[in-house]
Write a protein that holds these residues in place. Sequence first.
Motif, PDB file in Angstrom:
ATOM      1  N   THR A  84       0.827  -1.210   0.000  1.00 48.94           N
ATOM      2  CA  THR A  84       0.000   0.000   0.000  1.00 48.94           C
ATOM      3  C   THR A  84       0.858   1.254   0.000  1.00 48.94           C
ATOM      4  N   LYS A  85       1.920   1.229   0.784  1.00 45.31           N
ATOM      5  CA  LYS A  85       2.788   2.404   0.884  1.00 45.31           C
ATOM      6  C   LYS A  85       3.488   2.700  -0.438  1.00 45.31           C
ATOM      7  N   ASN A  88       0.987   4.374  -2.676  1.00 48.57           N
ATOM      8  CA  ASN A  88       0.728   5.757  -2.268  1.00 48.57           C
ATOM      9  C   ASN A  88       1.909   6.672  -2.593  1.00 48.57           C
ATOM     10  N   GLY A 116      -2.099   8.746   0.961  1.00 49.08           N
ATOM     11  CA  GLY A 116      -1.315   8.201   2.055  1.00 49.08           C
ATOM     12  C   GLY A 116      -0.891   9.225   3.086  1.00 49.08           C
TER      13      GLY A 116
END
Length: 210
Positions: A84-85, A88, A116
Amino acid sequence: MNADKRYQIFSRLREQNPEPRTELEYQTPFELLIAVMLSAQATDVSVNKATRKLFPIANTPEALLQLGVDGVKTYIRTIGLFNTKADNVIKTCALLLSEHQGEVPKTREALERLPGVGRKTANVVLNTAFGQPVMAVDTHIFRVSNRTGIAKGKTVLDVEKRLTRLVPAEFLLDAHHWLILHGRYVCTARKPRCGACVIEDLCEFKDKTE
């Protein structure tokens, strides 16, 4: 807690650590932004290990975009929520280039529009990179503020607003760093080290340890 006691607390924290700094390693506002984004639910130590390898390769929005999501993942795989990071980070780089000429914006509203980036991350960047007297409240600061009585609140936002209002103006710029370091190393979650605390006699915590 009265204003005089609060003033004494921050006076002592300043005397102990006159120039507090974040433990995240960075050279530019953009590097700080990325490091803080990566630090969610991760330790500063783990983030620093990753960015020491990532930033020499790519430390601008353009360079990270060229790496792409999969390229970023190879450098941050040891950090929690890395999928996910990475996504983002790439989306944020694209938005910085399309809307901000590749520069990190200096307002909370603009920062929070980046993928994010929440209120806490925005406040860290505003405080640490741009010297704005705002409070970024994480779990350490939330705990210390409530436990000591400096600024009690049921939510992170409650504590942030109370700290912003109650911390004497001369301490507000550095208060975030003093409180987070105090929570990380002295006023720890499971067993606070009250015997090693410079503000023990001022703290209103009832269940102090030896």
